[in-house]
Design an enzyme around this catalytic site. Structure first.
Site, short mmCIF file in Angstrom:
data_model
loop_
_atom_site.label_atom_id
_atom_site.label_comp_id
_atom_site.label_asym_id
_atom_site.label_seq_id
_atom_site.Cartn_x
_atom_site.Cartn_y
_atom_site.Cartn_z
CG ASP A 1 -1.86 1.15 1.31
OD1 ASP A 1 -1.67 2.14 0.56
OD2 ASP A 1 -2.80 1.09 2.11
CG ASP B 1 -1.70 5.71 -13.62
OD1 ASP B 1 -2.85 6.17 -13.58
OD2 ASP B 1 -1.30 4.99 -14.56
#
Length: 309
Positions: A143, A161
């Site tokens: 993460d 992105d």
């Protein structure tokens, strides 16, 4: 219960034609077959990754896997205008690896670190011809909201992105995370974000970046979609210099059409009229950009024609 964030793809599309309805049913069947996990669609020499039946994440030509098909990804490579020879790039969000492959192929002296939270997406890397990890490329299952704050090494470029089916992930869209991005960039570093959403959703994000990066912020809409590409640079670089850099790079990166980018982006300077209320000025800019665009394909068939041209 909180109101769901609205996907930009649902803001502008008209009633779909019959062939689009058939295509969507095909996607839904594939999604059901894969029990809601990301899935692949192969069609007429194209390979696409879908996160859901309504959210295409990546696309490539099977015979040209390094080519950037979508205009938003080519625009993201506009970081080269600020730094033509980066040594280390961090990508937050791997997807089908379009940017990874282009950078790996065209920037042989650059090291690339890609962070991807979805193990199912990483599992597809070979199907999208993403090179195996080596001394130049590392793909990390993590993460980014937790990984980036722990890093001490700075990068030249950070690609942001990473979005879900409803837009930019909230954990990656806050002042604290942008501060970590800033800290993890070299003095001449650049953050490039690919986002989409309504002006009211995106303007707070741009205001945070505008503040964090001391007003060095530019943005433009993709030429073939409603994606907004945002450039936040730590170092002040004049428009004339960026245009000059684009001309110099055009031969080595002809497919990117870099000379087009600095002619179309938007920026707000502290001396601009109305900048007493920065978020209002940003909203005004976005309202003029994120409008119905006849150049944006309205169906899968139109999109396929555009990328195969």
């Amino acid at each position: 219960m909180s109101k769901p964030r609205q996907s930009l793809s649902r803001l502008f599309l008209n009633k779909p034609p019959a062939d689009e309805v058939i295509h969507r049913k095909r996607l839904q069947a594939l999604s059901d077959q894969h029990q809601g996990k990301p899935f692949i669609l192969d069609d007429d020499g194209l390979r696409m990754m879908y996160l859901t039946p309504t959210c295409m994440q990546s696309a490539m030509k099977l015979n040209e896997p390094h080519r950037l098909l979508c205009a938003y990804s080519r625009i993201m490579m506009g970081f080269l205008l600020f730094n033509p020879a980066p040594k280390h790039i961090i990508l937050i969000g791997l997807g089908g690896g379009s940017l990874v492959k282009y950078c790996y192929h065209h920037l042989p002296d650059c090291r690339i670190t890609a962070i991807e939270i979805n193990a199912d997406v990483i599992a597809m890397r070979e199907q999208f011809f993403v090179p195996p990890d080596d001394e130049r490329l590392t793909v990390i299952h993590a993460d980014a909201a937790e990984w980036l704050p722990q890093q001490t090494e700075q990068a030249d470029v950070i690609f942001l992105d990473a979005y879900d089916t409803e837009g930019l992930v909230p954990a990656l869209n806050n002042a604290a995370f942008y501060a970590h991005c800033y800290r993890n960039l070299h003095a001449c570093g650049v953050l490039i974000a690919n986002v989409w959403g309504k002006p009211s959703t995106l303007s707070p994000m741009l205001e945070m970046l505008y503040t964090q990066f001391s007003h060095q912020l530019r943005w433009l809409k993709s030429y073939d979609s409603y994606n907004l590409i945002v450039f936040a640079s730590k170092q002040q670089t004049g428009q004339d210099q960026l245009i000059t850099n684009a001309k110099k790079l055009n031969g080595a990166h002809e497919s990117l059409r870099l000379t087009k980018i600095p002619l179309h982006w938007h920026l707000i300077t502290p001396s601009a009229p109305g900048c007493e209320d920065m978020i209002d000025a940003i909203k005004q800019s976005l309202r003029g950009i994120l409008v119905t665009d006849p150049n944006v394909p309205q169906s899968y068939a139109e999109w396929k024609l555009s990328v195969q041209a």
